[in-house]
Design an enzyme around this catalytic site. Sequence first.
Site, short mmCIF file in Angstrom:
data_model
loop_
_atom_site.label_atom_id
_atom_site.label_comp_id
_atom_site.label_asym_id
_atom_site.label_seq_id
_atom_site.Cartn_x
_atom_site.Cartn_y
_atom_site.Cartn_z
CB CYS A 70 -0.59 13.97 -23.76
SG CYS A 70 1.00 14.22 -22.92
CD GLN A 76 -2.54 -1.20 2.71
OE1 GLN A 76 -1.98 -1.54 3.75
NE2 GLN A 76 -3.80 -0.82 2.70
CG ASN A 77 4.16 1.33 2.31
OD1 ASN A 77 3.14 1.70 2.89
ND2 ASN A 77 5.06 0.56 2.86
CB VAL A 78 3.00 5.80 -2.87
CG1 VAL A 78 1.57 5.29 -3.01
CG2 VAL A 78 3.08 6.85 -1.77
CG ASP A 79 7.88 3.77 0.46
OD1 ASP A 79 8.07 2.73 -0.20
OD2 ASP A 79 7.52 3.75 1.65
CG HIS A 105 -2.72 2.59 -2.44
ND1 HIS A 105 -2.75 2.56 -1.07
CD2 HIS A 105 -3.84 1.93 -2.84
CE1 HIS A 105 -3.83 1.91 -0.65
NE2 HIS A 105 -4.50 1.50 -1.71
CG ASN A 117 0.39 -3.19 12.46
OD1 ASN A 117 1.09 -2.47 11.75
ND2 ASN A 117 -0.69 -2.74 13.08
ZN ZN Z 1 0.87 16.11 -21.64
#
Ligand code: ZN
Length: 281
Positions: free
Chosen positions: A133, A104-107, A122, A247
């Site tokens: 575009c 779930q991390n975006v790092d 995510h 956790n």
């Molecule tokens: Zn563009």
Amino acid sequence: MDAPQPSETQLARWLARHSRVLVLTGAGLSTASGIPGYRDKDGVRRGRTPIQGPEFRRNEAVRRRYWARSMVGWPTVSRAEPNAGHRAIAELEAGGHVHSVITQNVDGLHQRAGSKRLIELHGNLHHVICLACQARYSRASLQPQLEHDNPDLADLLAQPLPDGDAAIEPDALQDFHAPACAACGGVLMPDVVFFGDNVPAARTAQALAEMEAADALLVVGSSLMVFSGYRFCRMAAASGKPIAAINAGITRADDLLSLKLELPAQEVLPLLVDLLSVPSA
Ligand SMILES: [Zn+2]
């Protein structure tokens, strides 16, 4: 007196008993890398209201706020290194004890640590997309332009927040220059799923297929308060697949867990590598 906690040895045996373990990770895994967590031990969201995706697309002021915070928070995100927990998960995968990882991390830290079979549910803050575009840019490539266009903010020190944001005074936002697509001048958005947006359907399908193919689920560093993560526990439980968790706090799935270690992931995971005698990468 508290009931004794299950030990790392029990969890290592649990891993060894299953051949296709899916690992689901959340913010708690990356806090030791200096990426602040979304939620405290009690699962309550802390800090400001997060950016909402529909607002971001609709409202230029929201975009200015996002990019201003992103500009100040980016150095922290870009400097973050995978920690012992990320590395151990990659080693467990290499050793055949973990089949795949959904984060779930975006790092981007799992990728950097060497995880191969990985779904970033995510998205990934290191990529930016043009909404007009679909051109793709690296987030790092935008930073010099952001700093050049917004010299007043360039020195600002602020507390980094989970999506690369940082607290910024509203006054500073009036004149802020948000980045635009170099190809078409369109609106740029980080390649992440904001609150209020859905995970892209193809990615969801891929993730659900991984859960389907798995024979057990290990949750790491997530309180599972967001449904896109919790649904995997529901799926596993519905088909009788065991769920374990590492956790340091409550999770929404506590009543579904067959084993839980309430300890920091970066301490437990390397011990599992040792216990399972996985050769170091
Ligand atoms: Zn563009």
